[in-house]
Write a protein that holds these residues in place. Structure first.
Motif, PDB file in Angstrom:
ATOM      1  N   ALA A  17     -94.133  92.834 -34.958  1.00 56.41           N
ATOM      2  CA  ALA A  17     -94.112  92.822 -36.420  1.00 56.41           C
ATOM      3  C   ALA A  17     -95.121  91.779 -36.901  1.00 56.41           C
ATOM      4  O   ALA A  17     -95.392  90.788 -36.222  1.00 56.41           O
ATOM      5  N   VAL A  18     -95.698  92.023 -38.073  1.00 52.68           N
ATOM      6  CA  VAL A  18     -96.659  91.103 -38.684  1.00 52.68           C
ATOM      7  C   VAL A  18     -96.126  90.759 -40.065  1.00 52.68           C
ATOM      8  O   VAL A  18     -95.814  91.655 -40.861  1.00 52.68           O
ATOM      9  N   GLY A  19     -95.979  89.471 -40.344  1.00 51.54           N
ATOM     10  CA  GLY A  19     -95.440  89.115 -41.648  1.00 51.54           C
ATOM     11  C   GLY A  19     -95.381  87.626 -41.852  1.00 51.54           C
ATOM     12  O   GLY A  19     -95.949  86.839 -41.091  1.00 51.54           O
ATOM     13  N   ARG A  20     -94.664  87.249 -42.886  1.00 54.46           N
ATOM     14  CA  ARG A  20     -94.464  85.844 -43.220  1.00 54.46           C
ATOM     15  C   ARG A  20     -92.998  85.501 -43.059  1.00 54.46           C
ATOM     16  O   ARG A  20     -92.124  86.280 -43.422  1.00 54.46           O
ATOM     17  N   LYS A  21     -92.751  84.337 -42.473  1.00 50.26           N
ATOM     18  CA  LYS A  21     -91.383  83.834 -42.296  1.00 50.26           C
ATOM     19  C   LYS A  21     -90.497  84.835 -41.564  1.00 50.26           C
ATOM     20  O   LYS A  21     -89.354  85.098 -41.959  1.00 50.26           O
ATOM     21  N   LYS A 192     -98.955  97.595 -41.656  1.00 52.39           N
ATOM     22  CA  LYS A 192     -98.623  96.239 -41.231  1.00 52.39           C
ATOM     23  C   LYS A 192     -99.364  95.152 -42.018  1.00 52.39           C
ATOM     24  O   LYS A 192     -99.098  93.970 -41.826  1.00 52.39           O
ATOM     25  N   ALA A 193    -100.292  95.527 -42.872  1.00 45.73           N
ATOM     26  CA  ALA A 193    -101.112  94.547 -43.578  1.00 45.73           C
ATOM     27  C   ALA A 193    -100.275  93.701 -44.531  1.00 45.73           C
ATOM     28  O   ALA A 193     -99.333  94.188 -45.160  1.00 45.73           O
ATOM     29  N   GLN A 340    -108.677  90.117 -41.279  1.00 48.50           N
ATOM     30  CA  GLN A 340    -107.718  89.027 -41.463  1.00 48.50           C
ATOM     31  C   GLN A 340    -107.618  88.601 -42.921  1.00 48.50           C
ATOM     32  O   GLN A 340    -106.670  87.916 -43.309  1.00 48.50           O
ATOM     33  N   LEU A 341    -108.599  89.007 -43.742  1.00 44.37           N
ATOM     34  CA  LEU A 341    -108.579  88.622 -45.147  1.00 44.37           C
ATOM     35  C   LEU A 341    -107.425  89.276 -45.889  1.00 44.37           C
ATOM     36  O   LEU A 341    -106.805  88.656 -46.749  1.00 44.37           O
ATOM     37  N   SER A 342    -107.123  90.538 -45.551  1.00 43.00           N
ATOM     38  CA  SER A 342    -106.004  91.241 -46.192  1.00 43.00           C
ATOM     39  C   SER A 342    -104.968  91.710 -45.192  1.00 43.00           C
ATOM     40  O   SER A 342    -103.793  91.830 -45.525  1.00 43.00           O
TER      41      SER A 342
END
Length: 393
Positions: A17-21, A192-193, A340-342
């Motif tokens: 998974a790709v995400g924040r927190k 996943k962005a 990686q920018l978005s």
């Protein structure tokens, strides 16, 4: 032009998974990505006899690199004949180049390469990390000369390269904006962005400044993620159900100064890595169907366009102007997953993952048209850089 008797292919890719927190630990994310890559290759854990990572576990910067080779070895009980993890080298691609060389040398047959970050969950700030590093390198090292000026991040260091490029060649912020907008268009079709909302040039230009000429949208987005790339000796591949993606050539040399504030401004080590790459293949820049070029900052993608010979030195701004050449249906599709920018800062490995996706024709809504067969992948900036050509055989 094969430099040794053993061909090296990418047999498996995996990404957590790709995400924040995210709730998972760095090791849990790495295990998820590793098992996905092993299954994708049609292998088992018992088949893996090599491992490589960049940069290895960093106790002084856990969000930046929370997992090392020994952590993953213990988690999955790998029986390893070769392993490596190091901060110094040809940027993030150095770990892939090391694995490539190990297979060529016969030290391993199936090498699992990974990069894991937990920067999306926060942790120490750049300022706090700088204070720790200042203590560590008080008596030597390049940072003793730049930290006193409060130049504590690559944003500061690379902005000077960008300003020099602007001065020499007439490059403008709108040119960097074309790269950022192209990334956002790609991310909108990548489930996943991190950032998938539409973005305009006005949005880009009005974002707050970070270090002139870089604004917020010139900088990559911190994430929690792990990406795994599985390399194999070609003659060890049993599963032929997927297209074979062969590593045609690699480059990671550095001939110039090995310091962030002393490199050949504005060219940097990217030009040395690219020169080495093209010297080891019969392919030419015109043969590349899709470019996965490192965009830790928008300016780095422009630098790589010039270094790789897709346009002339100083012509990067004109090459990307308007965005048509680098669009998914353009002459040189650039970072169709959002970079990686978005897409999110998977710290280089996401570009290799996407290159394989594109060469296999698995990009779905973001798939580049025209049946791409050759992909260029680059990582790094400043005094560290790596480049790779991937070919679908």
């Amino acid at each position: 032009m094969n430099m040794a008797g053993i061909d090296v292919v990418i047999t498996g890719i995996g990404q957590s998974a790709v995400g924040r927190k995210l709730a998972q630990s760095g090791l849990e994310l790495t295990v998820d990505a590793a098992l996905e890559a092993i299954a994708d290759a049609g292998l088992t854990v018992a088949d893996i006899d090599g491992m490589s990572t960049f940069p290895g576990r960093r106790p002084d910067a856990i969000p930046f690199s929370p997992v090392g080779t020994m952590d993953l070895k213990e988690a999955l009980d790998f029986k390893l004949n070769w392993f490596a993890g190091a901060m110094e080298g040809s940027a993030q691609l150095g770990s892939i180049i090391n694995a490539y060389a190990a297979i060529k040398a016969g030290l391993a047959r199936h090498v699992l390469c990974f990069r894991t970050v937990k920067e999306g969950s926060g942790g120490a700030s750049w300022k706090e990390n700088a204070e720790v590093r200042t203590q560590r390198v008080r008596l030597d090292g390049e940072f003793q000369y730049i930290f006193p000026y409060d130049a504590i991040s690559a944003t500061n260091w690379l902005s000077q390269y960008a300003q020099r490029h602007f001065h020499l060649y007439g490059t403008r912020r709108e040119h960097l904006g074309a790269i950022a907008l192209n990334a956002r268009r790609g991310a909108m079709d990548n489930p996943k962005a991190l950032f998938r909302d539409p973005m305009t040039m006005d949005d880009y230009l009005s974002a707050r400044m970070i270090s002139t000429p870089f604004g917020l949208l010139d900088c990559d987005a911190p994430t929690d993620a792990s990406t795994v790339i599985l390399l194999s000796a070609a003659d060890a591949v049993a599963d032929r159900s997927k297209p074979v993606v062969r590593i045609d050539s690699v480059g990671g040399g550095i001939h110039g100064r090995a310091a962030w504030d002393q490199a050949d401004m504005p060219r940097m080590a990217a030009h040395d890595a690219a020169r080495m790459l093209w010297s080891r293949t019969d392919l030419k820049p015109a043969d590349v169907d899709v470019a996965l070029l490192y965009d830790g900052f928008s300016f780095l993608a422009l630098t790589w366009l010039e270094a790789m010979g897709f346009c002339g030195i100083g012509e990067g701004g004109a090459f990307v102007e308007g965005g048509s050449r680098i669009a998914r249906d353009g002459a040189l599709p650039l970072n169709p997953h959002g970079g990686q920018l978005s897409g999110g800062r998977t710290h280089g490995f996401g570009f290799i993952h996407e290159a394989v996706v594109q060469l296999r024709g698995q990009g779905e809504a973001r798939q580049v048209a025209g049946d791409p067969k050759v992909a260029a992948v680059t990582n790094g900036g400043g005094p560290m850089a790596g480049a790779m050509l991937l070919v679908r055989d």
